[in-house]
Design a protein around this motif. Structure first.
Motif, PDB file in Angstrom:
ATOM      1  N   LEU A   1       0.820  -1.219   0.000  1.00 35.36           N
ATOM      2  CA  LEU A   1       0.000   0.000   0.000  1.00 35.36           C
ATOM      3  C   LEU A   1       0.847   1.260   0.000  1.00 35.36           C
ATOM      4  O   LEU A   1       0.399   2.321  -0.418  1.00 35.36           O
ATOM      5  N   GLN A   2       2.039   1.148   0.493  1.00 35.62           N
ATOM      6  CA  GLN A   2       2.858   2.349   0.695  1.00 35.62           C
ATOM      7  C   GLN A   2       3.402   2.884  -0.632  1.00 35.62           C
ATOM      8  O   GLN A   2       3.609   2.128  -1.583  1.00 35.62           O
ATOM      9  N   PRO A   3       3.627   4.194  -0.684  1.00 34.41           N
ATOM     10  CA  PRO A   3       4.015   4.836  -1.938  1.00 34.41           C
ATOM     11  C   PRO A   3       5.274   4.227  -2.567  1.00 34.41           C
ATOM     12  O   PRO A   3       6.225   3.910  -1.844  1.00 34.41           O
ATOM     13  N   TYR A   4       5.231   4.064  -3.862  1.00 33.47           N
ATOM     14  CA  TYR A   4       6.389   3.673  -4.685  1.00 33.47           C
ATOM     15  C   TYR A   4       6.741   2.190  -4.631  1.00 33.47           C
ATOM     16  O   TYR A   4       7.670   1.745  -5.323  1.00 33.47           O
ATOM     17  N   VAL A   5       6.031   1.389  -3.821  1.00 35.94           N
ATOM     18  CA  VAL A   5       6.392  -0.026  -3.718  1.00 35.94           C
ATOM     19  C   VAL A   5       5.932  -0.764  -4.971  1.00 35.94           C
ATOM     20  O   VAL A   5       4.765  -0.669  -5.369  1.00 35.94           O
ATOM     21  N   VAL A   6       6.826  -1.498  -5.595  1.00 32.16           N
ATOM     22  CA  VAL A   6       6.436  -2.292  -6.763  1.00 32.16           C
ATOM     23  C   VAL A   6       6.462  -3.788  -6.466  1.00 32.16           C
ATOM     24  O   VAL A   6       5.808  -4.570  -7.148  1.00 32.16           O
ATOM     25  N   GLU A   7       7.184  -4.169  -5.424  1.00 32.70           N
ATOM     26  CA  GLU A   7       7.210  -5.575  -5.028  1.00 32.70           C
ATOM     27  C   GLU A   7       7.541  -5.675  -3.551  1.00 32.70           C
ATOM     28  O   GLU A   7       8.379  -4.905  -3.052  1.00 32.70           O
TER      29      GLU A   7
ATOM     30  N   PRO B   1      -0.513   0.140   7.904  1.00 27.33           N
ATOM     31  CA  PRO B   1      -1.060   0.637   6.637  1.00 27.33           C
ATOM     32  C   PRO B   1      -2.314  -0.146   6.238  1.00 27.33           C
ATOM     33  O   PRO B   1      -2.290  -1.381   6.191  1.00 27.33           O
ATOM     34  N   VAL B   2      -3.378   0.580   5.948  1.00 25.52           N
ATOM     35  CA  VAL B   2      -4.642  -0.076   5.617  1.00 25.52           C
ATOM     36  C   VAL B   2      -5.395   0.723   4.556  1.00 25.52           C
ATOM     37  O   VAL B   2      -5.331   1.946   4.514  1.00 25.52           O
ATOM     38  N   SER B   3      -6.096  -0.003   3.698  1.00 21.36           N
ATOM     39  CA  SER B   3      -6.934   0.596   2.656  1.00 21.36           C
ATOM     40  C   SER B   3      -8.110  -0.352   2.432  1.00 21.36           C
ATOM     41  O   SER B   3      -8.137  -1.462   2.989  1.00 21.36           O
ATOM     42  N   PRO B   4      -9.087   0.057   1.620  1.00 20.79           N
ATOM     43  CA  PRO B   4     -10.179  -0.884   1.333  1.00 20.79           C
ATOM     44  C   PRO B   4      -9.671  -2.197   0.721  1.00 20.79           C
ATOM     45  O   PRO B   4     -10.299  -3.236   0.879  1.00 20.79           O
ATOM     46  N   GLU B   5      -8.530  -2.135   0.072  1.00 25.96           N
ATOM     47  CA  GLU B   5      -7.962  -3.331  -0.565  1.00 25.96           C
ATOM     48  C   GLU B   5      -7.517  -4.421   0.402  1.00 25.96           C
ATOM     49  O   GLU B   5      -7.692  -5.602   0.136  1.00 25.96           O
TER      50      GLU B   5
ATOM     51  N   GLY C   1      -3.984   6.881  -1.197  1.00 24.91           N
ATOM     52  CA  GLY C   1      -4.956   5.795  -1.287  1.00 24.91           C
ATOM     53  C   GLY C   1      -4.983   4.832  -0.114  1.00 24.91           C
ATOM     54  O   GLY C   1      -5.631   3.798  -0.164  1.00 24.91           O
ATOM     55  N   TYR C   2      -4.272   5.161   0.944  1.00 26.43           N
ATOM     56  CA  TYR C   2      -4.336   4.327   2.142  1.00 26.43           C
ATOM     57  C   TYR C   2      -4.147   5.237   3.353  1.00 26.43           C
ATOM     58  O   TYR C   2      -3.925   6.442   3.217  1.00 26.43           O
ATOM     59  N   THR C   3      -4.233   4.652   4.533  1.00 26.14           N
ATOM     60  CA  THR C   3      -3.998   5.416   5.753  1.00 26.14           C
ATOM     61  C   THR C   3      -3.381   4.487   6.798  1.00 26.14           C
ATOM     62  O   THR C   3      -3.058   3.345   6.509  1.00 26.14           O
ATOM     63  N   SER C   4      -3.186   4.993   7.999  1.00 27.54           N
ATOM     64  CA  SER C   4      -2.737   4.159   9.120  1.00 27.54           C
ATOM     65  C   SER C   4      -3.962   3.747   9.922  1.00 27.54           C
ATOM     66  O   SER C   4      -4.852   4.569  10.133  1.00 27.54           O
ATOM     67  N   LEU C   5      -3.979   2.524  10.365  1.00 23.39           N
ATOM     68  CA  LEU C   5      -5.107   2.052  11.183  1.00 23.39           C
ATOM     69  C   LEU C   5      -5.241   2.939  12.423  1.00 23.39           C
ATOM     70  O   LEU C   5      -4.273   3.134  13.160  1.00 23.39           O
ATOM     71  N   THR C   6      -6.449   3.473  12.650  1.00 23.00           N
ATOM     72  CA  THR C   6      -6.667   4.378  13.784  1.00 23.00           C
ATOM     73  C   THR C   6      -7.642   3.763  14.786  1.00 23.00           C
ATOM     74  O   THR C   6      -8.443   2.894  14.445  1.00 23.00           O
ATOM     75  N   PRO C   7      -7.590   4.244  16.026  1.00 24.75           N
ATOM     76  CA  PRO C   7      -8.520   3.769  17.052  1.00 24.75           C
ATOM     77  C   PRO C   7      -9.983   3.977  16.645  1.00 24.75           C
ATOM     78  O   PRO C   7     -10.839   3.155  16.974  1.00 24.75           O
TER      79      PRO C   7
END
Lengths: 107, 107, 107, 107
Positions: free
Chosen positions: A43-49, B24-28, B67-73
């Protein structure tokens, strides 16, 4: 490789380590945990693998009498590739027996 | 419910919170993360049931421009049932809007 | 002791563990880290006393070639007293060599 | 600046973030926590300077009815200088309102 790509690669490995060390783990959920950790890296920016592995032999040895343990630096391996503005950096985190340390390094 | 069961239930909710807040968390990957968090709770002693949910509406609202965030309380819900020597305790962690707090309580 | 006091005591020990395991520690900052960890415990509801100790012998043994290590379950001791509606609970977290486990228990 | 210095700077900022987000904090222990976090950064390889600040205004606003909150990405600022083989990198982590993100960047 650019400085910015190297910077981003460092961020990803340390984020993984400091977020997940201490998490309850056993042979039962090790694979699920690996996939979840990889998903967090991706999910983190710029990661491709991203690849995360928990050393099963070390895990087995570390099990408490309750059948699980806390994720430790010794058993955690990760490899990440990032790409920033066309420049790529690949980095690895791996336990270094001699240094007694979870060494992170650029490849 | 016994004191020991209540004690163990408290351990499980706080372990979840302080291990995973910041991930790191997103809907994905939210569902994968929920399953991984539940697997971690289930490994711990005396746990008979564990449920973890990430509030998707709050998650969507919190997304960064990456497109993502950190898991929050605010977005984390969990329910755990433990059984110790035949005595059961059920406890829940849920964001309390009035208290502005991730309240943990015995049911 | 009441169930609610026992529940709250469990929360405090697990919060400490899962928040701080993995933090960089050496003989140089161990005391500062102990005080910071205690301060975090004392902020939490119902806590009347908190004590955190990092085992210096185990810390020395675990040092990497860089002169520090990550805080591990083996070296972490904590004791907390909570009081809820006039009822008190005291609990301890301590490494159990036989169980190979950071055992948390009510006193 | 070298790639290796940039890599190490990234490691330090992400380690700080993912280790300490979620820690109980209030105006009472904010300074102690800042010092403890800096001490953790300074132990890590190649660090020559580290500064951590918790935004007091944001902290005050985030307080729960229990008088404290969990450390959030919004309130955390850090700056680190590393030196690797004579090459220096300086990096900062700071909340970016537009991106809704704890942006880490090389200076």
């Amino acid at each position: 490789m650019s400085e910015k790509a190297a910077f981003e690669a460092g961020i990803k490995l340390a984020a993984l380590f400091h977020q997940f060390i201490g998490a309850p783990v056993s042979p039962e959920n090790a694979e699920l945990l690996e996939r979840a950790m990889e998903s967090c890296m991706r999910l983190q920016p710029y990661v491709v693998e991203a690849e995360v592995r928990i050393n099963r032999k070390k895990l087995e040895k570390a099990l408490s009498s309750y059948g699980y343990t806390s994720l430790t630096p010794e058993m955690l391996y990760a490899k990440v590739s990032v790409e920033v503005e066309g420049e790529r950096a690949v980095a690895v985190m791996e336990w270094d027996e001699e240094k007694n340390y979870p060494l992170m390094r650029l490849l």
